[in-house]
Design an enzyme around this catalytic site. Sequence first.
Site, PDB file in Angstrom:
ATOM      1  N   GLU A   1       0.797  -1.226   0.000  1.00 29.05           N
ATOM      2  CA  GLU A   1       0.000   0.000   0.000  1.00 29.05           C
ATOM      3  C   GLU A   1       0.833   1.280   0.000  1.00 29.05           C
ATOM      4  OE1 GLU A   1      -2.831  -0.125   3.180  1.00 29.05           O
ATOM      5  OE2 GLU A   1      -3.888  -1.828   2.338  1.00 29.05           O
TER       6      GLU A   1
ATOM      7  N   GLU B 163      -5.433  -8.601   1.097  1.00 26.57           N
ATOM      8  CA  GLU B 163      -6.110  -8.251   2.357  1.00 26.57           C
ATOM      9  C   GLU B 163      -7.577  -7.974   2.085  1.00 26.57           C
ATOM     10  OE1 GLU B 163      -4.405  -4.966   4.605  1.00 26.57           O
ATOM     11  OE2 GLU B 163      -2.374  -5.685   4.158  1.00 26.57           O
TER      12      GLU B 163
HETATM   13  C1  BGC Z   1      -3.004  -2.369   6.007  1.00 30.91           C
HETATM   14  C2  BGC Z   1      -3.053  -3.077   7.335  1.00 30.91           C
HETATM   15  C3  BGC Z   1      -4.156  -2.483   8.178  1.00 30.91           C
HETATM   16  C4  BGC Z   1      -5.472  -2.718   7.479  1.00 30.91           C
HETATM   17  C5  BGC Z   1      -6.681  -2.177   8.206  1.00 30.91           C
HETATM   18  C6  BGC Z   1      -4.341  -1.993   5.445  1.00 30.91           C
HETATM   19  O1  BGC Z   1      -4.326  -0.625   5.153  1.00 30.91           O
HETATM   20  O2  BGC Z   1      -2.191  -3.030   5.098  1.00 30.91           O
HETATM   21  O3  BGC Z   1      -1.799  -2.992   7.930  1.00 30.91           O
HETATM   22  O4  BGC Z   1      -4.182  -2.979   9.470  1.00 30.91           O
HETATM   23  O5  BGC Z   1      -5.461  -2.147   6.198  1.00 30.91           O
HETATM   24  O6  BGC Z   1      -6.630  -0.803   8.312  1.00 30.91           O
END
Ligand code: BGC
Length: 456
Positions: free
Chosen positions: A172, A357
């Site tokens: 990111e 994610e």
């Molecule tokens: C990140 C994580 C973060 C998650 C929730 C992403 O932006 O890679 O490190 O905890 O989102 O905010």
Amino acid sequence: MTVPPRAIDPTFPTGFLWGAATAAYQIEGSPLADGAGMSIWHRFAHTPGRVNNDDTGDIACDHYRRAPADVALMQSLGLKAYRFSIAWGRVLPEGRGRVNAAGLGFYERLVDSLLAAGIEPMITLYHWDLPAALDDRGGWLNPDVSDWFADYASVLYRRLDDRVKRWVTLNEPWVVVDGGYVHGALAPGHRNRFEAPIATHNLMRAHGAAVMAYRAHGHHEIGLVVNLEPKYPATSAPEDVAATARADAYMNRQFLDPAFKGAYPREMREIYGEAWPDWPARDFELIRQPTDFLGINYYTRGVTRADADAWPTLASNVRLDNAAYTETGWEVCPRAFSDVLRWVRDHYGNLPIYITENGAAMKDEVAVDGTVDDTTRVDYLRTHLGAVRAAIEAGVDVRGYFVWSLLDNLEWAHGYSKRFGIVRVDYPTQRRTPKASARFYAGVIASNGASLGRIP
Ligand code: BGC
């Protein structure tokens, strides 16, 4: 006569990679152990007032000392893959030069124990914890950072590429720039219109340099991870439509365009004005390295309007009356997940994609027996997995999915106040308790998606 849409068979393609993700500073604890060098996150969290409740990653989930038990936990859930990040400063305490054998050894043991448990490791080289020693030399503002990053990456490729098949350069870059150099809510906490474009460009050069180095030392797959938040105009008024284009350029295309098209979106000049430099053409040859996959982190969408007070895009997201929101204030919108996956395919080509994610912070209620029946998180995961399956049905080449996150952990500037885990962590005792969402996800993995039921 209207034809009802055909429901989709929920089964995922054979070999689909089911995983969970974490990041070093968010879970490891022991940030200075065994000769590790301090990171910008250690320094930031130890600056009073920067992180909610002045929480730090000093202990976090104590994963640095509990990794073997955490791998056993992953195995008990049936995970096929685990995405974790490496703390640069554990491996190179000064960020460059001397290698710290103990730090490298920790990750080598982790990789070996994952493989012994039948779990594929996916390594993220940079998840926001730059060595403080490099920040003292300008960090992401110093053009040499691309060489520092490629050298650090090469240490890991040489040691672990025989066992690790999937590598991520940066996690990111948008958050690194927006949080670290535009709004200052994240480390290193700057707020400077002239620095932000330089940070963007050096991040992308570092990505390119690390991919090039991988071609020299590695033999498997490497890619970039971006967080995508598709933007939809709040109204059809021209100023809202224009604001939506700026917001989309800033958050989504700012990183995909240079990586895949070799140029920044034209809106960047509109957003930053004189602070956006003309970059030398040769830099884009470095940035635009062919990669093996794209990692996409998806949490929410943005419904956008013009907003003169919202620096630097002059655009902000509106809150809708009839929508559900998570504990971080993000709208739950699985449809936009399918949309953005198709958009990537249509604009950047049908490259292999991993969902690196996806998940949600919810208000978890702990029952007297310690269990957590997190039905809202189960719903979030069910509908978002359905959206991924629908995108695959539409021809998008999604190869795997990593839930964020395996464990409740340090949610950056929110500290420990937001919980994203499918496994609860009781911080005082460090007890791990799989939530209902962990059992749900284990069932999805075991059935390769069939337990989701037909997807409407
Ligand atoms: C990140 C994580 C973060 C998650 C929730 C992403 O932006 O890679 O490190 O905890 O989102 O905010």
